[in-house]
Design a protein around this motif. Structure first.
Motif, PDB file in Angstrom:
ATOM      1  N   PRO A  88       0.815  -1.213   0.000  1.00 27.35           N
ATOM      2  CA  PRO A  88       0.000   0.000   0.000  1.00 27.35           C
ATOM      3  C   PRO A  88       0.852   1.267   0.000  1.00 27.35           C
ATOM      4  CG  PRO A  88      -0.851  -1.592   1.587  1.00 27.35           C
ATOM      5  CD  PRO A  88       0.451  -2.136   1.101  1.00 27.35           C
ATOM      6  N   VAL A  89       0.370   2.292  -0.709  1.00 27.37           N
ATOM      7  CA  VAL A  89       1.115   3.543  -0.832  1.00 27.37           C
ATOM      8  C   VAL A  89       1.436   4.135   0.531  1.00 27.37           C
ATOM      9  CG1 VAL A  89       1.002   5.920  -1.675  1.00 27.37           C
ATOM     10  CG2 VAL A  89       0.147   4.054  -3.102  1.00 27.37           C
ATOM     11  N   GLY A  90       0.458   4.124   1.445  1.00 29.94           N
ATOM     12  CA  GLY A  90       0.682   4.692   2.773  1.00 29.94           C
ATOM     13  C   GLY A  90       1.792   3.989   3.527  1.00 29.94           C
ATOM     14  N   ILE A  91       1.886   2.676   3.369  1.00 32.27           N
ATOM     15  CA  ILE A  91       2.950   1.922   4.046  1.00 32.27           C
ATOM     16  C   ILE A  91       4.305   2.272   3.438  1.00 32.27           C
ATOM     17  CG2 ILE A  91       3.861  -0.387   4.517  1.00 32.27           C
ATOM     18  CD1 ILE A  91       1.412   0.300   6.164  1.00 32.27           C
ATOM     19  N   ARG A  92       4.379   2.412   2.119  1.00 30.99           N
ATOM     20  CA  ARG A  92       5.645   2.801   1.486  1.00 30.99           C
ATOM     21  C   ARG A  92       6.098   4.175   1.988  1.00 30.99           C
ATOM     22  NH1 ARG A  92       3.136   1.153  -3.494  1.00 30.99           N
ATOM     23  NH2 ARG A  92       3.348   3.279  -4.288  1.00 30.99           N
ATOM     24  N   GLN A  93       5.155   5.100   2.088  1.00 30.19           N
ATOM     25  CA  GLN A  93       5.500   6.439   2.575  1.00 30.19           C
ATOM     26  C   GLN A  93       5.977   6.388   4.027  1.00 30.19           C
ATOM     27  OE1 GLN A  93       1.888   8.610   1.848  1.00 30.19           O
ATOM     28  NE2 GLN A  93       2.365   9.001  -0.314  1.00 30.19           N
ATOM     29  N   LEU A  94       5.317   5.564   4.832  1.00 31.92           N
ATOM     30  CA  LEU A  94       5.712   5.420   6.234  1.00 31.92           C
ATOM     31  C   LEU A  94       7.128   4.872   6.344  1.00 31.92           C
ATOM     32  CD1 LEU A  94       4.918   5.509   9.254  1.00 31.92           C
ATOM     33  CD2 LEU A  94       4.036   3.176   8.973  1.00 31.92           C
ATOM     34  N   VAL A  95       7.433   3.826   5.589  1.00 25.81           N
ATOM     35  CA  VAL A  95       8.762   3.214   5.620  1.00 25.81           C
ATOM     36  C   VAL A  95       9.829   4.224   5.196  1.00 25.81           C
ATOM     37  CG1 VAL A  95      10.208   1.475   4.495  1.00 25.81           C
ATOM     38  CG2 VAL A  95       7.943   0.850   5.344  1.00 25.81           C
ATOM     39  N   ASP A  96       9.540   5.015   4.177  1.00 22.85           N
ATOM     40  CA  ASP A  96      10.505   6.005   3.687  1.00 22.85           C
ATOM     41  C   ASP A  96      10.697   7.161   4.659  1.00 22.85           C
ATOM     42  OD1 ASP A  96      11.073   4.640   1.362  1.00 22.85           O
ATOM     43  OD2 ASP A  96       9.539   5.668   0.178  1.00 22.85           O
ATOM     44  N   SER A  97       9.744   7.358   5.568  1.00 26.05           N
ATOM     45  CA  SER A  97       9.847   8.481   6.511  1.00 26.05           C
ATOM     46  C   SER A  97      10.762   8.164   7.687  1.00 26.05           C
ATOM     47  CB  SER A  97       8.448   8.852   7.030  1.00 26.05           C
ATOM     48  OG  SER A  97       7.952   7.859   7.927  1.00 26.05           O
ATOM     49  N   TRP A  98      11.328   6.953   7.730  1.00 26.46           N
ATOM     50  CA  TRP A  98      12.226   6.541   8.815  1.00 26.46           C
ATOM     51  C   TRP A  98      13.649   6.357   8.287  1.00 26.46           C
ATOM     52  CZ3 TRP A  98       8.331   2.112  10.101  1.00 26.46           C
ATOM     53  CH2 TRP A  98       7.263   2.617  10.828  1.00 26.46           C
ATOM     54  N   PRO A  99      14.384   7.430   7.996  1.00 22.85           N
ATOM     55  CA  PRO A  99      15.712   7.276   7.396  1.00 22.85           C
ATOM     56  C   PRO A  99      16.727   6.582   8.297  1.00 22.85           C
ATOM     57  CG  PRO A  99      15.327   9.550   8.064  1.00 22.85           C
ATOM     58  CD  PRO A  99      14.021   8.842   8.212  1.00 22.85           C
ATOM     59  N   ASP A 100      16.536   6.657   9.634  1.00 20.13           N
ATOM     60  CA  ASP A 100      17.486   6.035  10.554  1.00 20.13           C
ATOM     61  C   ASP A 100      16.955   4.746  11.174  1.00 20.13           C
ATOM     62  OD1 ASP A 100      19.260   8.169  10.182  1.00 20.13           O
ATOM     63  OD2 ASP A 100      18.266   9.348  11.738  1.00 20.13           O
ATOM     64  N   THR A 101      15.782   4.321  10.741  1.00 21.77           N
ATOM     65  CA  THR A 101      15.154   3.128  11.313  1.00 21.77           C
ATOM     66  C   THR A 101      14.959   2.075  10.223  1.00 21.77           C
ATOM     67  OG1 THR A 101      13.960   4.484  12.935  1.00 21.77           O
ATOM     68  CG2 THR A 101      13.149   2.242  12.559  1.00 21.77           C
ATOM     69  N   PRO A 102      15.724   0.990  10.260  1.00 23.11           N
ATOM     70  CA  PRO A 102      15.558  -0.054   9.240  1.00 23.11           C
ATOM     71  C   PRO A 102      14.137  -0.618   9.259  1.00 23.11           C
ATOM     72  CG  PRO A 102      17.598  -0.371  10.464  1.00 23.11           C
ATOM     73  CD  PRO A 102      16.826   0.684  11.183  1.00 23.11           C
TER      74      PRO A 102
END
Length: 255
Positions: A88-102
């Motif tokens: 889902p698009v929202g999940i992709r955006q969420l994952v990308d918003s964590w630059p220091d969190t794998p």
């Protein structure tokens, strides 16, 4: 594997294979040996829940394995072909918003469907496009600098076994198991243990990274609503050496 000594039965001479004989299982489950043979050969496809529970007790199965036995005995209508997995698009955006969190998203077939740069930096196993099971069992050399513990490997196989119980007619699952079985003796050994378990939630994992050394990280596994996908997130305790090492890994040596 349960043997005669485990259940108080005499060994009765030399055995060709380890474990209980057919008639011994039937005796412990309090069913006839002929009925057990019919079940084993698939000539009786609708055993009662009471019979299944008796067999589970005889074989000393745990809760996950007992549930697996009940699923195997349950007939289900054919399922329509599965659609390609899309994050889902929202999940992709969420994952990308964590630059220091794998963080990465794993699909039902152990494919990494989406990952941020921190996850890719943490381990090649977590890069988008990687099938975790194929990497572990068919390309172990690629993980030489990123050792995977035996417990993690065994849990991954147990989760696959649980998935096959639910979707035994899924052709992609069948192909994946066949590919891993033909290419890896290690996989065959674990698959033949018939361990069943769905690992969810989270825990603590220690990883050794070739650039920043040991990392003690917490991980969370979160089911994505409406999908068969799992969001996996790694994070360090605030102020810990692992948090500093993770920051160096994701931001560069000078951070």
């Amino acid at each position: 594997m349960v043997g005669p000594d485990d259940v108080g039965l005499p060994p009765h001479g030399r055995r060709r294979v380890p474990g209980l004989r057919r008639e011994e299982v039937a005796l412990l489950a309090q069913i006839s040996a002929d009925y057990y043979l019919r079940l084993e050969q698939g000539r009786d496809r609708h055993p009662s829940a009471q019979v299944l529970d008796a067999l589970a007790r005889a074989l000393r199965l745990d809760g996950d394995a007992t549930a697996h036995l009940h699923r195997l005995a349950r007939s289900a209508p054919p399922r329509p072909p599965r659609q390609p997995e899309r994050v889902p698009v929202g999940i992709r955006q969420l994952v990308d918003s964590w630059p220091d969190t794998p963080a990465f998203v794993q699909g039902r077939y152990a494919d990494v469907l989406y990952a941020n740069s921190a996850a890719t930096a943490l381990s090649p196993l977590f890069a988008a496009g990687v099938n975790v099971l194929r990497a572990i069992f068919l390309d172990p050399a690629s993980l030489r600098d990123y050792p995977v513990t035996e417990n993690i490997v065994a849990n991954a196989v147990a989760s696959l076994r649980a998935l096959v119980a639910v979707d035994a007619d899924d052709p992609r699952l069948t192909e994946l198991v066949a590919e891993l079985s033909s290419g890896s003796e290690r996989f065959r050994r674990l698959w033949d243990r018939y361990d069943v378990g769905v690992r969810s939630g989270g825990g603590v994992r220690t990883l050794r990274h070739p650039r920043v050394g040991e990392l003690r990280l917490r991980y969370e596994k979160l089911q994505i609503s409406g999908t068969s996908q799992t969001l996996v997130v790694y994070h360090a305790d605030p102020g810990s050496p692992s948090e500093q090492a993770l920051r160096r890994l994701t931001r560069g040596p000078g951070s």
